[in-house]
Structure formats: C-alpha cells, structure tokens
Design a protein around this motif. Structure first.
Motif, PDB file in Angstrom:
ATOM      1  N   ALA A 270       0.836  -1.196   0.000  1.00  0.00           N
ATOM      2  CA  ALA A 270       0.000   0.000   0.000  1.00  0.00           C
ATOM      3  C   ALA A 270       0.875   1.251   0.000  1.00  0.00           C
ATOM      4  O   ALA A 270       1.986   1.254   0.529  1.00  0.00           O
ATOM      5  CB  ALA A 270      -0.923  -0.004   1.222  1.00  0.00           C
ATOM      6  N   ASP A 271       0.344   2.316  -0.605  1.00  0.00           N
ATOM      7  CA  ASP A 271       1.025   3.614  -0.558  1.00  0.00           C
ATOM      8  C   ASP A 271       0.134   4.618   0.156  1.00  0.00           C
ATOM      9  O   ASP A 271      -0.883   4.250   0.764  1.00  0.00           O
ATOM     10  CB  ASP A 271       1.421   4.071  -1.961  1.00  0.00           C
ATOM     11  N   THR A 299       4.721  -0.921   3.050  1.00  0.00           N
ATOM     12  CA  THR A 299       4.351   0.430   2.607  1.00  0.00           C
ATOM     13  C   THR A 299       5.538   1.373   2.643  1.00  0.00           C
ATOM     14  O   THR A 299       6.466   1.197   3.451  1.00  0.00           O
ATOM     15  CB  THR A 299       3.212   0.996   3.477  1.00  0.00           C
ATOM     16  N   LEU A 342       8.173   2.468  -3.830  1.00  0.00           N
ATOM     17  CA  LEU A 342       7.364   1.375  -4.362  1.00  0.00           C
ATOM     18  C   LEU A 342       8.218   0.282  -4.971  1.00  0.00           C
ATOM     19  O   LEU A 342       7.877  -0.906  -4.880  1.00  0.00           O
ATOM     20  CB  LEU A 342       6.377   1.924  -5.399  1.00  0.00           C
ATOM     21  N   THR A 361      -2.532   0.586  -4.102  1.00  0.00           N
ATOM     22  CA  THR A 361      -1.693   1.709  -4.488  1.00  0.00           C
ATOM     23  C   THR A 361      -2.354   2.465  -5.630  1.00  0.00           C
ATOM     24  O   THR A 361      -3.323   1.987  -6.221  1.00  0.00           O
ATOM     25  CB  THR A 361      -0.316   1.225  -4.987  1.00  0.00           C
TER      26      THR A 361
END
Length: 467
Positions: A270-271, A299, A342, A361
C-alpha cells in the motif's frame, strides 16, 4: 451515507495497546536474501518440531490403520470412532438441513469456480516435426484424489468447493474427501461441510483430521472384518495447519500434492493513497483464521503505517474473535515493513512471496503486473482476499511460507498429467537415425543406436515383414 472504498476513511479513535511490530528497511540496499531475512516470518523451529510428530502419526497410520485413526480421533478430537466413513444418509440429511441462504451462496460460489476451472484445462497438442513424425502432448486426469478440508477454529465449506471443483473439471473419476470429526456433531464432520460435499455429488467422505488424513490417503488402509478399506490416492490436496502441510511434504513422492498450504497469510502493498480502515480490515480478516496467521503491511508511507496500526487496535478489540486476532497480529509473523519506495516494496513482496497479496496503491493494476511471487494477487480496493475466499471464482488453496516463489495454487492442472506420445513412421525414423547413432556414441551408449539400426537390418522391416 454509507462510505465506499473510494470515499475518505472514517475517523477512528486512537488506541496503542496492540503490538504490531515494524521492520524498517528504508535506506538499506538489501539483496533478495536480505529482504527474505527481514520480512516478518513465524519463528524458526516450528516446522522441525512438527516433522517429528507428523512422522510418528504417519508411521502409526501405516502400521495400525483404522486402529490408529480411532486412537487419534479420541485423543485429538474427543470422539469415539469405529469407522471414519460418513454414511450416505448423513450426507443427505446435511444437505436437506442446509440454511437456504448458505445453500444459495455455495451454489453461486460453485458456479463461478466451475466457469474458471473449466477455462483452465489446457488443450492437447500435436506437433508434426516432419512427414510421418508426430509428437503429441495429451493431458490425462489422475485416477483418484484425496481432498482435505480443515476444521479446527472455523468451518470451511468453501474449501470443499475449492478442492472438488477443479478435480471434477479435470475429469477425475474417484474423489475422496476428509475433514476432522466434530464432537458436537456425533463424531462426523461439520454438517455444512457434509452439505457442500453432497451438493457437489461427493459420496466418499471420511471423518479424519490432520496429518492422519494425509497419511490415510497417501498409503491407503486395507479393509478388515467386513469393513471397507481406504484405497490410496494419486494426489492429495487441501489447506491445513502446520501439521497438515508437514504431512503433505513428507508424503510427496509417494503421492502428488498441490502445495504446502499451511496457516494463512496476507501481505498488503500500500502507498499513501490507501485507506487505513480498509487495510486494517483486510489484515484482520486473515488474522481471524488462526493465532499463527500472518498479516503483513508493506508500505512506503510511515503515516499510513501509523494510521493502520491505530485502526487495527480498535477493530481488533471489536471483532468477534478478538483474542485470536490480537495474538496473530502481535506475533513475529505479522507487522509493518517500511520501504524506501514502491520499487523496494515490490522487491519486498517478491521476497515474502505471500499466499495472498493485496495491491492498494495508485495504478494498482500496473503495480500488480510487476509482481513475480504470490499465490494470488488482489488488485485495488474492491478485490479483498475475502472475495477470493468465497466468490471470486479463483481458488483459495494457495502456497504459504514463501513457497509461492516456486509453486502454484490449486488448479485444474494439479489433477492432470501431461503424457507425451511419440509416433514416427519408418521413413521418419530413418531421417534421424544417423543423428541417434552419433549421439549414442558420444554418450558411450552404443546399444541405443543399435536399437535404431536394428529396424533397418537387410531383408526385414520392423513389423516383421520383408523390407
């Protein structure tokens, strides 16, 4: 207004009493081996400890058959068992008593799983390499399979579907299913398990749990005193705990297995665009399975990690199986991995090789396309692991503990064998005979070449007639 996955996350009060550890790899140029060592994993030693216990169970089942199974049913399940075969009338009664809403859900899950499974079957292939020279690859189902459906802390009729549907799609003719006996249900598996089996037309069902079920399928049990035995199978599939996964590893080679599908795990990449409440809910959804379940967030956003940890504390306290969830989230197998960006997050995902990997994301589909190692990938806010557990059409029997780096989830090809068929005419063999003689000589195996030249001996053809 009901919030959607695209709307802002609701405000959640803070709590700090949940231990959800952080592994920070930012600023470190870690190799694949370094990342594998860094990501959260269950403590070492568990598998080795399980192997000794499982080997003893397998040996007992092989040497004492139904006597050993009865002993294990009594010791592990609190059930007095004469024979583990579930009567046909019990299967019918379970289906008749199935809640209509649950039946409708199972039927829809079966429908979707069948559509996906039917599309997976590979086509047979014929290749003509020259005139009269044909090599084929034919996909043939195994004759008999043993399917395992776990019990324990939850009920898994969905696992009946995930095991049975691809076996049927492959064309397997003999299917046996085992699930642990339940004291609360007269020593039979849970009635919803039995109903799901009946819904799919499975008649051979056994009340056997754990490693002993895997052993019974792999080696078979001879009948005695007028009682039917259990025929050995060609392939064993199904998820389970560390003991089931270890048993499958130990019988691999005697039978085929799908993968070492042990205690469940989820990783979420996840971002900063991800909603903390959705991330937390999905981490908890898998922690609910087992105190040893793994829930990992990867993350590049420290703010997201802090928000998720805060929400986890609230949701974990409120959920039905709170103690189980909190233990799983607090274990060494769970936590946050903070990455630089990422790209490092993708590398960490590949190092972890999660059973279930969610991508939350920006441009999630493009990020998912870069992942190499995962049992199944769930893309975006509307593809949670829970969807795959029940109604996506995909299969939820998936490799765990990093084995997704080299093995696949359960699918139709699990129950198929690729048989190669070689069909050459006299002229086609003659065309390559000199090459065969040359290569057999180079390998110092001259009889290989002589087996070819014998077919062209003067005065006689290979079919016994005059040349």
């Amino acid at each position: 207004m009901t919030p959607t996955a695209d709307s802002p996350a609701p405000t959640v009060p803070a709590t700090t009493d949940l231990q959800f550890r952080t592994v920070d790899v930012r600023g470190q140029r870690l190799s694949l081996a370094g990342l594998r060592a860094a990501v959260p994993r269950a403590q070492q030693g568990t598998v080795a400890d399980a192997e000794d216990k499982v080997q003893a169970i397998i040996s007992a089942v092989r040497s004492r058959g139904f006597e050993a199974l009865s002993e294990f049913a009594r010791n592990f399940d609190g059930v007095d068992q004469v024979h583990p075969r579930v009567p046909a009338e019990a299967l019918a009664a379970a289906l008749d008593g199935l809640d209509p809403a649950v039946r409708a859900a199972l039927e829809e899950s079966i429908r979707r799983a069948r559509l996906f499974a039917d599309a997976q079957r590979p086509a047979d292939t014929d290749v003509e390499l020259g005139e009269g020279a044909v090599v084929s690859q034919n996909w043939v189902p195994v004759a008999r399979v043993g399917l395992y459906v776990p019990g324990g802390l939850a009920v898994y009729p969905s696992s009946v579907i995930m095991n049975v549907v691809p076996a049927l799609a492959a064309g397997v003719e003999s299917i046996a299913l085992a699930s642990p006996p339940q004291k609360d249900f007269g020593g039979l598996p849970h009635p919803t398990i039995l109903a799901a089996a009946a819904l799919l037309g499975i008649e051979e069902v056994y009340a056997i749990g754990g490693a002993q079920a895997i052993a019974a399928f792999a080696y078979g049990i001879p009948g005695a005193d007028g009682e039917a035995g259990i025929d050995p199978v060609d392939v064993v599939t199904g998820p389970g705990n560390i003991f089931v996964a270890t048993a499958k590893r130990l019988v691999k080679g005697v039978v085929g297995i799908d993968s070492e599908a042990g205690t469940t795990e989820i990783a979420i990449l996840a971002d900063a665009t991800a909603r903390p409440d959705l991330v937390a809910a999905d981490l908890i959804s898998q922690a609910e399975h087992d105190p040893k379940a793994a829930s990992v967030l990867i993350t590049d956003s420290a703010d997201l990690a802090a928000d998720v940890r805060r929400v986890l504390g609230v949701l974990a306290a409120a959920t039905k199986h709170s103690a189980r969830v909190r233990e799983a989230l607090s274990g060494p197998q769970s936590g946050v991995v903070l990455v630089e960006d990422l790209a490092q997050g993708i590398a960490a995902c590949d190092a972890y090789a999660a059973e279930h990997l969610e991508i939350m994301t920006a441009d999630a589909a493009a990020v998912a396309a870069k992942i190499r190692n995962a049992g199944a990938i769930f893309v975006g806010n509307y593809s949670p692991v829970s969807l795959g557990d029940y109604c996506a059409g995909s299969n939820h029997v998936l490799p765990t503990s990093g084995t997704a780096a080299f093995s696949s989830g359960l699918n139709v090809t699990t129950f198929l064998r690729a048989i190669q068929v070689v069909n050459y005419s006299r002229d086609a063999l003659a065309e390559v005979s000199d090459h065969i003689v040359s290569l057999s000589g180079a390998e110092d195996l001259p009889a290989h070449g002589e087996a070819v030249t014998a077919r062209f001996a003067a005065g006689k053809s290979a079919d016994g007639h005059g040349a």
